[in-house]
Design a protein around this motif. Sequence first.
Motif, PDB file in Angstrom:
ATOM      1  N   ALA A  40       0.844  -1.199   0.000  1.00 28.42           N
ATOM      2  CA  ALA A  40       0.000   0.000   0.000  1.00 28.42           C
ATOM      3  C   ALA A  40       0.880   1.250   0.000  1.00 28.42           C
ATOM      4  O   ALA A  40       1.644   1.487   0.936  1.00 28.42           O
ATOM      5  N   ARG A  41       0.760   2.049  -1.061  1.00 28.50           N
ATOM      6  CA  ARG A  41       1.468   3.324  -1.094  1.00 28.50           C
ATOM      7  C   ARG A  41       0.544   4.404  -0.548  1.00 28.50           C
ATOM      8  O   ARG A  41      -0.605   4.533  -0.969  1.00 28.50           O
ATOM      9  N   TRP A  42       1.063   5.186   0.380  1.00 28.86           N
ATOM     10  CA  TRP A  42       0.264   6.167   1.105  1.00 28.86           C
ATOM     11  C   TRP A  42       1.129   7.396   1.344  1.00 28.86           C
ATOM     12  O   TRP A  42       2.258   7.294   1.837  1.00 28.86           O
ATOM     13  N   ALA A  43       0.574   8.559   0.994  1.00 25.67           N
ATOM     14  CA  ALA A  43       1.336   9.796   1.168  1.00 25.67           C
ATOM     15  C   ALA A  43       1.751   9.994   2.628  1.00 25.67           C
ATOM     16  O   ALA A  43       2.850  10.501   2.911  1.00 25.67           O
ATOM     17  N   LEU A  96      -2.086  16.198  -0.186  1.00 20.65           N
ATOM     18  CA  LEU A  96      -1.125  15.679  -1.155  1.00 20.65           C
ATOM     19  C   LEU A  96      -1.877  14.803  -2.154  1.00 20.65           C
ATOM     20  O   LEU A  96      -2.388  13.737  -1.801  1.00 20.65           O
ATOM     21  N   ILE A  97      -1.974  15.270  -3.379  1.00 20.30           N
ATOM     22  CA  ILE A  97      -2.705  14.556  -4.428  1.00 20.30           C
ATOM     23  C   ILE A  97      -1.694  13.945  -5.389  1.00 20.30           C
ATOM     24  O   ILE A  97      -0.955  14.671  -6.058  1.00 20.30           O
ATOM     25  N   PRO A  98      -1.602  12.620  -5.463  1.00 14.51           N
ATOM     26  CA  PRO A  98      -0.620  11.997  -6.348  1.00 14.51           C
ATOM     27  C   PRO A  98      -0.894  12.298  -7.818  1.00 14.51           C
ATOM     28  O   PRO A  98      -2.049  12.375  -8.241  1.00 14.51           O
ATOM     29  N   GLY A 111       2.814  -3.580  -9.518  1.00 15.05           N
ATOM     30  CA  GLY A 111       3.842  -2.687  -8.995  1.00 15.05           C
ATOM     31  C   GLY A 111       5.194  -2.883  -9.646  1.00 15.05           C
ATOM     32  O   GLY A 111       6.135  -2.139  -9.373  1.00 15.05           O
ATOM     33  N   TRP A 112       5.304  -3.887 -10.512  1.00 15.83           N
ATOM     34  CA  TRP A 112       6.603  -4.239 -11.101  1.00 15.83           C
ATOM     35  C   TRP A 112       6.779  -3.715 -12.525  1.00 15.83           C
ATOM     36  O   TRP A 112       7.870  -3.744 -13.061  1.00 15.83           O
ATOM     37  N   SER A 113       5.684  -3.208 -13.139  1.00 13.85           N
ATOM     38  CA  SER A 113       5.763  -2.840 -14.554  1.00 13.85           C
ATOM     39  C   SER A 113       6.238  -1.408 -14.781  1.00 13.85           C
ATOM     40  O   SER A 113       6.706  -1.068 -15.869  1.00 13.85           O
ATOM     41  N   GLY A 114       6.083  -0.551 -13.780  1.00 20.57           N
ATOM     42  CA  GLY A 114       6.453   0.858 -13.940  1.00 20.57           C
ATOM     43  C   GLY A 114       5.368   1.711 -14.574  1.00 20.57           C
ATOM     44  O   GLY A 114       5.498   2.930 -14.663  1.00 20.57           O
ATOM     45  N   GLU A 115       4.267   1.099 -15.024  1.00 19.34           N
ATOM     46  CA  GLU A 115       3.204   1.842 -15.710  1.00 19.34           C
ATOM     47  C   GLU A 115       2.380   2.722 -14.783  1.00 19.34           C
ATOM     48  O   GLU A 115       1.779   3.694 -15.224  1.00 19.34           O
ATOM     49  N   GLU A 117       3.372   4.211 -11.765  1.00 18.02           N
ATOM     50  CA  GLU A 117       4.138   4.950 -10.759  1.00 18.02           C
ATOM     51  C   GLU A 117       3.569   6.358 -10.562  1.00 18.02           C
ATOM     52  O   GLU A 117       2.935   6.926 -11.454  1.00 18.02           O
ATOM     53  N   TRP A 118       3.833   6.919  -9.408  1.00 19.31           N
ATOM     54  CA  TRP A 118       3.460   8.305  -9.124  1.00 19.31           C
ATOM     55  C   TRP A 118       4.548   9.246  -9.630  1.00 19.31           C
ATOM     56  O   TRP A 118       5.737   8.998  -9.431  1.00 19.31           O
TER      57      TRP A 118
END
Length: 368
Positions: A40-43, A96-98, A111-115, A117-118
């Motif tokens: 989980a990515r979280w600001a 904070l809005i990604p 999460g491994w493809s790079g497509e 990303e923030w």
Amino acid sequence: IEETIHVKGQDPVTTKIFVTRHGPIVTETNEESTESILAARWAFWEVPQSLQATYRLLKARDVQEVQEALRYWLLPGQNVVFADVEGNIGYWCCALIPIRAKGKGMLPVPGWSGEHEWGGYVPFDERPHLINPVKGFVATANNKVAGEDYPYMISTYWEPSDRITRIRQLLSTARKLSVEDCKRMQLDVYSVRAPEITPQLIHALEQRFSDNTAKKAANILSRWDFRMAEDSVGACLFEVTCRKMMENIFADELGKDLFEEYLRTFMFPPRAIRMMIRKASSPWFDDVTTPATETMEDIIVKSLRQAMSELTKIMGSDMEQWTWGKIHTLTFEHTLGKKKPLHLIFNLGPFPVGGSHLTVNNKQYPYA
């Protein structure tokens, strides 16, 4: 990361938390696992809150200095409304809005493809804001703060538009507002959705029912002023019917447990029902447990029957006694009053109250 959790009366528990470049892993895993996992990515995980924003706000002397202070406000996300003694007013979305390379972040993505990303966060000046708007006022009520043309995804978790619509109606006046006007606004219990849905209820009562009880209900709803007042019969009949509609629309597809979870979100069911009523058609209207294909009117008829039956059991056959405040009450709960029979000593109430969670005077109650 190894964390030790101290447990009263037992030995401490040591656990491992695995962290990736996208944040902590939130599914069960270990070093040997070969299965896919969720991170989980979280600001909040990435950016600490700055005390500078609070310090500068305390010292700000005008709208310009408030704006400069808010540049340092990163988390938690807040709608900030402000004014100065010169009559300047403003609003800023402080969150904070990604900036997402792809998608809206509503579902897990590779999460491994790079497509996905923030690409950093939306700059301060590009977040939703208002300074001295032409309409002469600023208002928020946990509503959606940006239009459909806003290029960045902020959230979908926002309140229905009822309260902010009513607030704007009350503020949109040519005359100067007094303290008494503001008091009336705070206590306003007008239901914005009622004028949309009530005609459908009246039509169903007149066309699909033939008994005197239904005729009386139609007459009450026809005379109702759409206010969720505690002494209102129309408000009671309307609100209980709407709650029954939620069950008759969603429960057959979702099942008991998921439906109850859905009701606990508060904001989503009313938003969904409004859209369905406006369209007058939806596959959700069909009861999947029956061979027939139910329509919107079928759902309304069924919900009205259930509402009138339930209210008769609770308050008797005299419809004039079906007031909203008899089933919509407020209890002031003391900490010690959470345990029976101490609630009889420490709690105050219940008191009959008007409003709902869709009125300006927010009187939220549990749907489930």
